[in-house]
Design an enzyme around this catalytic site. Structure first.
Site, PDB file in Angstrom:
ATOM      1  N   GLU A 122      20.589  45.086  57.564  1.00 59.61           N
ATOM      2  CA  GLU A 122      20.943  44.593  56.226  1.00 59.61           C
ATOM      3  C   GLU A 122      21.614  45.691  55.399  1.00 59.61           C
ATOM      4  O   GLU A 122      22.526  45.409  54.610  1.00 59.61           O
ATOM      5  CB  GLU A 122      19.700  44.044  55.539  1.00 59.61           C
ATOM      6  CG  GLU A 122      19.245  42.742  56.198  1.00 59.61           C
ATOM      7  CD  GLU A 122      18.019  42.126  55.563  1.00 59.61           C
ATOM      8  OE1 GLU A 122      18.153  41.106  54.890  1.00 59.61           O
ATOM      9  OE2 GLU A 122      16.918  42.677  55.778  1.00 59.61           O
TER      10      GLU A 122
ATOM     11  N   GLU B 146      13.263  39.174  62.523  1.00 59.16           N
ATOM     12  CA  GLU B 146      12.268  38.742  61.530  1.00 59.16           C
ATOM     13  C   GLU B 146      11.587  37.430  61.888  1.00 59.16           C
ATOM     14  O   GLU B 146      10.417  37.221  61.574  1.00 59.16           O
ATOM     15  CB  GLU B 146      12.926  38.611  60.145  1.00 59.16           C
ATOM     16  CG  GLU B 146      13.161  39.929  59.428  1.00 59.16           C
ATOM     17  CD  GLU B 146      14.456  40.591  59.823  1.00 59.16           C
ATOM     18  OE1 GLU B 146      14.843  41.567  59.166  1.00 59.16           O
ATOM     19  OE2 GLU B 146      15.086  40.145  60.815  1.00 59.16           O
TER      20      GLU B 146
END
Length: 696
Positions: free
Chosen positions: A142, A162
């Site tokens: 990210e 995730e």
């Protein structure tokens, strides 16, 4: 990490990775970043304090926020963000910061602060580039996505794992990835948790270019100065249409439900909802993702999956230390022995594989080659793995090995006869390990000159997929041998679970009541498809009827007989129809016929009937009961090892956190009451074990 295999070339370069770009220095007041300057370009290196790998937490982001102030003030020609760690860019978020968080509002506030940092990075008035080597996962990716461009150096692995923690990307990854590349490909990455390696990452546009280490600095500076970046394709632009997203989302939901039912795993379904509703509005998508992340994180599924993450880390930690093993000799080129040898060679060990049957050896080498082709992404790594695995027709490797693993027929007589032949040839300090699934070490140690060097390394089938290895010892095993064996297990990217030699050891002993109860239920008239559906609805990776067929009905019969003979706990007798199948050679998947008929390694299943609560409890609670007995008897040191072993070796529902954790959440009083009720109806095998009281 699959694909990120060490090769001699990569090993030689590991020391140079820190010297990409200018010399880096510490920054006053900061613990996790280092700074360098190169021809007007600022280089920021993430270097988490007191850690071998980078992770992203509030501390790293707070310091980055301060660095962004400096960038905005100094206005360098450009900014390169890289890692000072040799292994990779960043391994993701520091999951520990989320353990036990139960207030969604608190999580939203924390993540909003974090998102403000990545948003600031994305909005910098100077060009930015993420220089990525090794792994770049989760929160690390990210940060990379918040940069204008990304450059891969050597072999890289980029992904969002995730979903495996019951979460979605929380630092802006959802809207940035779906805006950067084909949104269907982006959603697939996030929904599966699978990583994209160098070639695929470049094809997708996830990285702008990929270069060898020696060209990294020049390529980074050139890319910073270049125009634009990855152009979105026609398909990506089409997905700005709500009807197109609706059609794609419907297909995604169907696939997600097959892999991860919404009732158990809400994260992938929530991600699909987000994208379908807000996929054409990055700002709205970012805001909605923040709220969804907080709701998921504070839910029971995510908290249990985070627990499982730490169970894995705890098991890995039990393999810390030096193993002193360079050469592994495996005796037995059957399914298990061949797979163990191949996996050890894949992981960098020199391996000799011996068997009296030359055809079995040839087949094992062929299977190993297939494994290397599937699991290694670099041609040099595949070549090196093939070179490390040697078919040893005469068994000469035993004299040079630091670890000898026996994986022959599951009979004590055959094993002890083999040991008598090979022990005199072994080095004095070499470890002798058996892959037995049930035979006590005491029965195998008779006649050995160095009895303390014998232990168990019980791998599970298939070796390439099952993460756990039971490291079996007893009071006669040398402690140093046990520690070395556990370190070896960790070195081959497996999880060592130390267990005491006892009937069935740990996993098979707990799993057997699950399998036997399914057989009893079939004998009562229940359909195997319905029984499997009951287990899978609970969250088990595979139903017991299918597990029994995959393990082999003959193996189930053998282990059940051993346990029934050696344990005080009552186990049901095998029905005549199952014994008949074993006599007739209908052993399950390996023979093409068992409880199910099999085609191409898949069982032929009809539609399942209605699942009842009784079915589920009859399958799951006997495992809980036997787990309590194992803890009471000291077969395993604590509940965390037990829960981890059952998740990683037996496919116990990860979303439940392990059998003991599940029972504690349900309430030990309720578990005992329900077992007693089942005992009244179905027999003494359900009698609550005294160990349940200690776990209350």
């Amino acid at each position: 990490m699959d694909g990120m295999q060490r090769t001699p070339v990569m090993d030689a370069l590991r020391g140079r990775e820190l010297r990409i770009g200018p010399e880096l220095r510490a920054i006053d007041g900061m613990k996790n970043w280092r700074l360098g300057h190169d021809d007007g370009v600022m280089w920021l290196a993430l270097d988490c304090q007191d850690a071998t790998v980078n992770t992203i937490s509030e501390a790293e982001l707070t310091e980055l926020d301060g660095l962004l102030d400096r960038i905005e003030k100094e206005r360098p020609k450009g900014v390169v963000i890289l890692s000072a760690k040799t292994g990779g860019f960043a391994a993701g978020a520091d999951i520990g910061q989320f353990r036990g968080m139960t207030e969604a509002g608190e999580v939203r506030e924390k993540m909003a602060r974090a998102n403000r940092v990545t948003d600031r990075l994305a909005a910098l008035p100077v060009p930015t580039l993420a220089l990525i080597h090794g792994y770049c996962l989760g929160g690390g990716l990210e940060i990379a996505l918040a940069c204008d461009k990304r450059l891969a150096v050597g072999e890289v692995s980029l992904g969002f794992p995730e979903v495996r923690l019951g979460l979605i990307p929380g630092l802006g990854g959802v809207h940035r990835l779906t805006q950067l590349i084909d949104p269907v490909e982006a959603m697939t990455m996030m929904l599966t948790g699978k990583s994209a390696h160098t070639g695929k990452a470049k094809r997708l546009g996830l990285v702008d270019d990929a270069v060898p280490h020696r060209h990294a600095r020049a390529a980074a500076l050139a890319l910073l100065e270049g125009e634009g970046g990855h152009e979105r394709g026609l398909k990506a632009r089409a997905m700005s249409s709500a009807p197109a997203r609706m059609i794609a989302a419907r297909q995604m939901r169907g696939r997600a439900e097959e892999r991860a039912p919404k009732a158990l795993y809400p994260a992938p379904h929530a991600l699909i909802d987000l994208w379908e509703e807000h996929g054409d509005d990055p700002e709205a998508l970012a805001d909605a993702a923040l709220h969804t992340f907080a709701d998921l994180l504070t839910g029971e599924p995510a908290q249990n999956l985070i627990r499982v993450f730490f169970l894995r880390e705890g098991l890995r930690a039990r393999g810390e230390g030096d193993h002193g093993i360079g050469h592994v000799h495996v005796v037995g080129a059957g399914t298990m022995g061949g797979a163990i040898a191949a996996w050890a060679a894949r992981e960098g060990f020199r391996v000799t594989l011996a068997d009296l049957d030359t055809e079995a050896l040839a087949r094992a080498i062929g299977r190993a080659t297939d494994l290397f082709d599937r699991k290694l992404y670099d041609s040099a790594a595949r070549r090196d793995a093939r070179d490390r695995l040697v078919a040893d027709f005469r068994g000469n490797g035993v004299a040079h090995a630091d670890l000898v693993i026996e994986a022959i027929a599951e009979t004590a007589g055959a094993k002890t006869k083999l040991y008598a032949a090979i022990e005199p040839k072994m080095k004095a300090e070499a470890i002798l390990a058996t892959n037995t699934s049930a035979i006590p070490l005491a029965d195998l140690r008779k006649g050995l000159k160095r009895p303390g060097q014998l232990l168990g390394l019980h791998f599970f089938n298939p070796v390439s997929a099952m993460e756990l290895v039971e490291v079996v010892s007893d009071d006669k095993t040398d402690t140093s041998a046990t520690h070395r064996a556990a370190a070896f297990v960790r070195a081959i990217s497996r999880l060592p679970a130390p267990v005491r030699s006892a009937p069935g050891f740990l996993v098979n002993r707990i799993l057997m009541p699950y399998l036997l109860e399914a057989v009893v239920m079939i004998d009562e008239g229940a359909r195997p498809e319905t029984i499997d559906a009951a287990a899978e609805a609970f969250g088990m990776a595979m139903g017991p009827a299918e597990v029994a067929d995959r393990v082999g009905l003959d193996i189930c019969e053998e282990v059940a007989g051993q346990l029934r003979k050696d344990l005080d706990s009552p186990l049901p007798d095998l029905p005549e129809w199952l014994q008949g199948k074993v006599r007739d050679g209908d052993l399950g998947a390996k023979s093409g016929n068992g409880i199910y008929k099999w085609d191409d390694d898949e069982p032929r299943k009809e539609e399942a009937g209605e699942v009842t609560d009784d079915m589920t409890d009859r399958l799951i609670l006997p495992m809980v009961n036997m787990a309590a007995a194992c803890l009471r008897e000291g077969v395993v040191a604590d509940a965390d090892i037990l829960d981890g072993a059952m998740v990683f070796a037996a496919g116990f529902a990860p979303v439940r956190g392990g059998p003991i954790h599940y029972a504690r959440g349900r309430g030990m009083g309720e578990v005992k009451r329900r077992l007693a009720e089942l005992g009244d109806r179905y027999g003494a095998r359900f009698a609550p074990d005294p160990g349940l009281d200690a776990l209350a």
